[in-house]
Each structure stands twice: as structure tokens, then as C-alpha cells.
Design an enzyme around this catalytic site. Sequence first.
Site, PDB file in Angstrom:
ATOM      1  N   ASP A  62       0.878  -1.167   0.000  1.00 49.51           N
ATOM      2  CA  ASP A  62       0.000   0.000   0.000  1.00 49.51           C
ATOM      3  C   ASP A  62       0.919   1.222   0.000  1.00 49.51           C
ATOM      4  OD1 ASP A  62      -1.629   2.160   0.597  1.00 49.51           O
ATOM      5  OD2 ASP A  62      -2.689   1.170   2.240  1.00 49.51           O
ATOM      6  N   TYR A 119      -8.088  14.272  -9.017  1.00 47.04           N
ATOM      7  CA  TYR A 119      -7.224  13.434  -9.850  1.00 47.04           C
ATOM      8  C   TYR A 119      -6.303  14.288 -10.724  1.00 47.04           C
ATOM      9  CZ  TYR A 119      -5.958   9.643 -13.080  1.00 47.04           C
ATOM     10  OH  TYR A 119      -5.269   8.721 -13.847  1.00 47.04           O
ATOM     11  N   LYS A 148      -2.239  14.326 -10.657  1.00 48.16           N
ATOM     12  CA  LYS A 148      -1.422  14.004 -11.824  1.00 48.16           C
ATOM     13  C   LYS A 148      -0.542  15.180 -12.248  1.00 48.16           C
ATOM     14  CE  LYS A 148      -2.510   9.684 -12.590  1.00 48.16           C
ATOM     15  NZ  LYS A 148      -1.506   8.608 -12.432  1.00 48.16           N
TER      16      LYS A 148
END
Length: 261
Positions: A77, A169, A173
Site C-alpha cells: 500500500d 485526480y 497528476k
Amino acid sequence: MRAPPPYVPGHGLLTGKSVLITAAAGAGIGFSTAQKCVEEGCRAIVISDMHERRLSESVEKLKAIAGDRPVFGQLCDVTKEEQVQALIDFAEDKLGGVDVLINNAGLGGSKLLVEMTDDEWNKVIDITLTGTFRMTRAMLKVMQPRGRGVIVNNASVLGWRAQKEQAHYAAAKAGVMALTRCSAVEAADHGVRINAVSPSIALHEFLKKSASEELLQKLTANEAFGRAAEVWEIANVIMFLASDYSSYMTGEIVSVSSQRA
């Protein structure tokens, strides 16, 4: 709509190299990249994932392709520093040193900004951006003293482009892109290269579960070829960045997209 091109066989781009890939179990870009690494002749590979059954199944699939070359799996993880360090230690031991690290772990989702909770924001950032940071930091600590190594990060065109319900997101990114550039100039002093691939849309089962069919059709329609990328088409570009063919490239973000400007 054009049909996808024929699958491109391996050309020995990674012959003699060892590879570590995060989030490489299942049917997405990660597993396709792992398969490509084996097909391109890597001498040994470690893949990690959070899902034990899926990881075990993926390792067996790769072993069937690899022949007598070693294939290992390790649960990890990337939001847990101790698991990240354990993965690096495991890969260093099993591979006799990691030549190539591919940071593929990431998490998406769709949510309007005004409806997004702190927990939803933080989870995407922690896995996608901070996870890449943790892996890169741990890997550079062993690559830099050796004076060699390659890291390839998985970014996204959303790091450049705006899309509704993707603030978390896209921010993550874009952060991966900035992390790639900044870490690359530091690592260059030690002979280590760091680049990133930036896909637009590559259809696989995980994406189909996280986005509506209507949205996927709309995004696909924007592509110049009228189709989404095959996951192996993204993996092919990762192979180039991982190989010696990109020896003078570092800190670069390579868009894998057929979208019109």
C-alpha cells in the site's frame, strides 16, 4: 473509428534489466506494462499490488511468459511508508538491485468539487501523488549511490487539461508531472533518469467501473483515431522510457494521446 493496430511483439529493449512495478495486478496499464517488460527481455521482475488474490494470479500469468526468469509479487500500500520501504528492500534483495522502477499506483474517481469531502480529496492525492513521492524517495536512496537507474511515472493528460469532476485526480497528476521534473534534475547528478508517460484514455475494466459509459464514449469521440488506446500501447511508450533508447531524456512528460490540439 479505426481498429487497434496489431499487438507489437518484444524487441529486447529491457534485456538484462531488472524491473519493479507498483499496482501491476489485474487488467490495467500496470499489468500490461509488466507483461511488456517480460516480453522485452527483463532478467527479473517484481510486481506489487494491494490485492492479494489478484497479485497472485498476475504473478502466475507472468511466470508462464517468463520461462526460467524470476517473477515475484509483493503486497504494498503506497500510502504506508513502512510498506513502501519493505517493497524496496524486497525488490533489491530478490532482483539483486532494481534497474527500473515504474510508478503506476494511482486512484481516480468522479466528484464535483463543491461536493468533494476532505477525505475524498486526500485519498486520491495520497495514493496518486504522495505514493509516487514515497516510492521515488526510497528508490533514489539505493539507485543514486549506484550511479544508475531509471524511474518512469504514470501521469495523465488531465495534468494539463480540464475536465469536470476531476479536480482531485487532475491535481494529483499535475503534481506527478512536477515531481517528475524536479526529482529528475536532482537525480541527474547521480546518473539516474526520471520521466513520465501521460495517457489520455486507455480502456480497461477498472476504468469502466469508475466512469460512466456515456463519459467514456464522449472522451473516446474526442480522440483523433476515434478510439481509446489499448493498454499495451501505453506500455510500449513506458518501455521506450525505461530502455536505453531514451538515454538522453530526463524530466520529460511524454503524452500518449491522439487527441486534437
